[in-house]
Design an enzyme around this catalytic site. Structure first.
Site, mmCIF file in Angstrom:
data_model
loop_
_atom_site.group_PDB
_atom_site.id
_atom_site.type_symbol
_atom_site.label_atom_id
_atom_site.label_comp_id
_atom_site.label_asym_id
_atom_site.label_seq_id
_atom_site.Cartn_x
_atom_site.Cartn_y
_atom_site.Cartn_z
ATOM 1 N N GLU A 162 -4.712 45.521 -3.545
ATOM 2 C CA GLU A 162 -5.338 45.328 -2.233
ATOM 3 C C GLU A 162 -6.821 44.954 -2.271
ATOM 4 O O GLU A 162 -7.638 45.556 -1.579
ATOM 5 C CB GLU A 162 -5.152 46.597 -1.397
ATOM 6 C CG GLU A 162 -3.686 46.999 -1.277
ATOM 7 C CD GLU A 162 -3.478 48.303 -0.497
ATOM 8 O OE1 GLU A 162 -4.457 48.959 -0.135
ATOM 9 O OE2 GLU A 162 -2.315 48.647 -0.259
ATOM 10 N N GLU A 269 6.957 47.442 -2.795
ATOM 11 C CA GLU A 269 6.890 48.665 -1.974
ATOM 12 C C GLU A 269 7.725 48.474 -0.706
ATOM 13 O O GLU A 269 7.269 48.723 0.414
ATOM 14 C CB GLU A 269 5.436 48.981 -1.606
ATOM 15 C CG GLU A 269 4.519 49.054 -2.807
ATOM 16 C CD GLU A 269 3.089 49.498 -2.493
ATOM 17 O OE1 GLU A 269 2.833 50.002 -1.386
ATOM 18 O OE2 GLU A 269 2.230 49.320 -3.364
HETATM 19 C C1 GLA Z 1 -0.233 51.179 -0.343
HETATM 20 C C2 GLA Z 1 -0.347 51.564 -1.787
HETATM 21 C C3 GLA Z 1 0.699 52.542 -2.150
HETATM 22 C C4 GLA Z 1 0.848 53.626 -1.128
HETATM 23 C C5 GLA Z 1 1.117 53.043 0.186
HETATM 24 C C6 GLA Z 1 1.419 54.185 1.101
HETATM 25 O O1 GLA Z 1 0.767 50.296 -0.106
HETATM 26 O O2 GLA Z 1 -0.245 50.475 -2.656
HETATM 27 O O3 GLA Z 1 0.372 53.136 -3.349
HETATM 28 O O4 GLA Z 1 -0.310 54.415 -1.043
HETATM 29 O O5 GLA Z 1 -0.007 52.270 0.526
HETATM 30 O O6 GLA Z 1 2.309 55.092 0.511
#
Ligand code: GLA
Length: 364
Positions: A162, A269
């Site tokens: 990020e 994710e």
């Molecule tokens: C982001 C992070 C993850 C996690 C999510 C929420 O996507 O990359 O590690 O913290 O937020 O669970």
């Protein structure tokens, strides 16, 4: 005798008719195929886990359904490296051991992120901000120690997470890493990780990647890294999506665009919120209902089906898909973006049973 024969053959015909129609459309869904079997010729299907998931019914579900795990929090900078001279390995070790015993791959998450970073990283003993040299030294030591410990056990790492903001015109997020080190911190992180484990597959990972402006910035960032021959292998599209977005075309474009840089793509994710997607935490409003209606169930099933069609279509470019949490019993979306609003974003329900969406993903 003749009657018996006729009855037997009639029964056999009936049986095969039932079997054929069952194959076309199972009335009662069988327990198979599992996610890992259904995708064994495509990519590992992973799941984000915490140590509490490694025993009982959740452990069984993980071992049965998935072929890869990602520590949800245990390898993040804060949890694993709480003080300058103190690592906390216990949780990450437990997850890596569990994976080893059960033949699961491990994706490491994450080596450099502006969130969940311990305060000591950026300050000296007097509380002042550290110099560029000190911060680079700390980043190098952190990445080297963590990657070396799991060398050969963690096959892929989210190296930088990020680094790009959602809004505004800046390409780089105004984080402490950026303000002290400039954009160079990104390539340094990849170099340190590659030096510690030359065989690990290294990813840049981000969310909201289908937003055109943000996607452009990420694309430019990655292009620059590739041109500079930085050891990056892939891009992680986090896939914190919803039952309303993204469209098939958006996903198709994202995968093609990032793959055109010579990078592999993983969905790192994945979860599909049943509410319209919001990326910023906010207060709960009176109008925020916790619900999972039949309509939401259907929309979610259709959205998951479409997404996995896209992932299969891009076989070879998409090299992994990881769900963010095990089942709807407990997910980070129960408290984000709206505290206390229950969400139902995954393929297994609150009793670990496959949801409608599961069957559309495994039966194709
Ligand atoms: C982001 C992070 C993850 C996690 C999510 C929420 O996507 O990359 O590690 O913290 O937020 O669970």
């Amino acid at each position: 005798m003749k009657t018996v024969k006729r009855t037997v053959s009639l029964a056999a015909t009936l049986c095969s008719l039932i079997l054929i129609s069952a194959q076309i459309k199972p009335v009662v869904p069988a327990a198979d195929p599992t996610l890992r079997d259904a995708y064994k010729n495509y990519f590992p299907v992973g799941v984000a886990v915490a140590p509490r998931n490694l025993t009982g019914p959740e452990a069984e579900l993980i071992i049965r359904q998935f072929s890869s795990v990602t520590p949800e929090n245990a390898m993040k900078m804060g949890p694993i490296h709480p003080q300058e001279n103190k690592y906390f390995w216990q949780d990450a070790d437990a997850i890596v051991d569990f994976a080893g015993k059960n033949g699961l791959k491990v994706r490491g998450h994450t080596l450099c992120w502006h969130n969940q970073t311990p305060g000591w990283f950026f300050t000296d003993s007097l509380g002042s901000q550290v110099s560029r040299e000190v911060l680079l030294g700390r980043l190098k030591r952190h990445i080297t120690d963590v990657v070396s410990r799991y060398k050969g056990k963690v096959y892929a790492w989210d190296v930088v997470n990020e680094a790009v903001p959602d809004t505004g015109t800046d390409t780089y997020r105004q984080s402490k890493f950026y303000s002290i080190l400039g954009e160079e911190y990104i390539e340094k992180a990849f170099e340190y990780a590659h030096a510690a484990d030359p065989n690990a597959v290294l990813f840049y990972n981000d969310y909201n990647t289908e937003n055109p402006a943000k996607q452009d910035k990420i694309y430019q960032l990655l292009k620059k890294l590739k041109e500079k021959k930085v050891p990056i292998n892939g891009v992680g599209l986090q896939g914190h999506w919803s039952i309303y977005e993204p469209t098939a075309k958006e996903v198709d474009n994202s995968i093609n665009r990032f793959a055109s840089l010579g990078l592999v793509v993983q969905i790192t994710e994945l979860d599909l919120s049943v509410y319209p997607k919001e990326h910023v935490r906010r207060q709960r409003r009176d109008t925020d209902k916790s619900e999972f209606t039949l309509d939401m169930t259907d929309k979610q099933a259709a959205q998951y089906k479409m997404l996995f069609e896209q992932f299969r279509k891009h076989k070879g470019k998409v090299t992994g898909v990881t769900f963010w949490n095990v089942s709807d019993k407990s997910t980070w979306l129960d408290n984000f973006p709206v505290p206390g609003r229950k969400d139902h974003p995954l393929l297994f329900d609150q009793n670990y049973q496959p949801k409608k969406a599961f069957w559309g993903v495994v039966n194709y």
